[in-house]
Design a protein around this motif. Structure first.
Motif, PDB file in Angstrom:
ATOM      1  N   VAL A  27      24.060  99.173  49.909  1.00 23.96           N
ATOM      2  CA  VAL A  27      22.727  98.940  49.346  1.00 23.96           C
ATOM      3  C   VAL A  27      21.877 100.197  49.466  1.00 23.96           C
ATOM      4  O   VAL A  27      21.175 100.574  48.522  1.00 23.96           O
ATOM      5  N   ARG A  31      24.758 101.366  45.599  1.00 23.78           N
ATOM      6  CA  ARG A  31      26.019 100.830  45.075  1.00 23.78           C
ATOM      7  C   ARG A  31      26.072  99.320  45.272  1.00 23.78           C
ATOM      8  O   ARG A  31      25.315  98.766  46.069  1.00 23.78           O
ATOM      9  N   GLN A  32      26.951  98.658  44.554  1.00 29.77           N
ATOM     10  CA  GLN A  32      27.150  97.230  44.748  1.00 29.77           C
ATOM     11  C   GLN A  32      28.009  97.002  45.982  1.00 29.77           C
ATOM     12  O   GLN A  32      28.923  97.768  46.261  1.00 29.77           O
ATOM     13  N   THR A  33      27.704  95.948  46.687  1.00 31.61           N
ATOM     14  CA  THR A  33      28.492  95.613  47.866  1.00 31.61           C
ATOM     15  C   THR A  33      29.737  94.853  47.451  1.00 31.61           C
ATOM     16  O   THR A  33      29.779  94.237  46.394  1.00 31.61           O
ATOM     17  N   TYR A  34      30.755  94.908  48.271  1.00 31.07           N
ATOM     18  CA  TYR A  34      31.967  94.149  48.000  1.00 31.07           C
ATOM     19  C   TYR A  34      31.716  92.673  48.259  1.00 31.07           C
ATOM     20  O   TYR A  34      31.056  92.310  49.235  1.00 31.07           O
ATOM     21  N   ALA A  35      32.229  91.836  47.397  1.00 33.20           N
ATOM     22  CA  ALA A  35      32.024  90.396  47.537  1.00 33.20           C
ATOM     23  C   ALA A  35      32.635  89.879  48.840  1.00 33.20           C
ATOM     24  O   ALA A  35      32.091  88.964  49.459  1.00 33.20           O
ATOM     25  N   ALA A  45      27.716  86.205  46.816  1.00 34.43           N
ATOM     26  CA  ALA A  45      27.678  87.512  46.154  1.00 34.43           C
ATOM     27  C   ALA A  45      26.848  87.476  44.871  1.00 34.43           C
ATOM     28  O   ALA A  45      26.100  88.418  44.591  1.00 34.43           O
ATOM     29  N   ASP A  46      26.950  86.405  44.100  1.00 34.74           N
ATOM     30  CA  ASP A  46      26.176  86.319  42.855  1.00 34.74           C
ATOM     31  C   ASP A  46      24.677  86.256  43.125  1.00 34.74           C
ATOM     32  O   ASP A  46      23.886  86.912  42.450  1.00 34.74           O
ATOM     33  N   ARG A  49      23.348  89.691  44.309  1.00 33.58           N
ATOM     34  CA  ARG A  49      23.200  90.683  43.241  1.00 33.58           C
ATOM     35  C   ARG A  49      22.010  90.399  42.350  1.00 33.58           C
ATOM     36  O   ARG A  49      21.556  91.282  41.616  1.00 33.58           O
ATOM     37  N   ARG A  50      21.474  89.190  42.400  1.00 35.14           N
ATOM     38  CA  ARG A  50      20.290  88.860  41.604  1.00 35.14           C
ATOM     39  C   ARG A  50      18.999  89.332  42.258  1.00 35.14           C
ATOM     40  O   ARG A  50      17.936  89.313  41.639  1.00 35.14           O
ATOM     41  N   ASN A  52      16.216  91.671  43.258  1.00 33.65           N
ATOM     42  CA  ASN A  52      15.696  92.925  42.707  1.00 33.65           C
ATOM     43  C   ASN A  52      14.950  93.688  43.781  1.00 33.65           C
ATOM     44  O   ASN A  52      14.293  93.098  44.631  1.00 33.65           O
TER      45      ASN A  52
END
Length: 54
Positions: A27, A31-35, A45-46, A49-50, A52
């Protein structure tokens, strides 16, 4: 038996901290974190990622 149980709890603690550090590092670097890391932390995870940033 007690020593083995303590070792197991200690291993779980280190695994939890490792996943938290990996997620926080991703974060902070944008970068995106691994699920898998989020799942092991008990986060969806979903939904994560939402979120903001402000």
């Amino acid at each position: 038996m007690f020593t083995r149980q303590r070792t197991s709890k200690l291993g779980e603690l280190f695994m939890f901290l490792g996943n938290a550090i990996a997620a926080a590092s991703a974060v902070s670097h944008g970068r995106q974190t691994y699920a898998g890391n989020l799942h092991r932390l008990g986060l969806d995870a979903d939904e994560f990622r939402r979120i903001n940033r402000f």
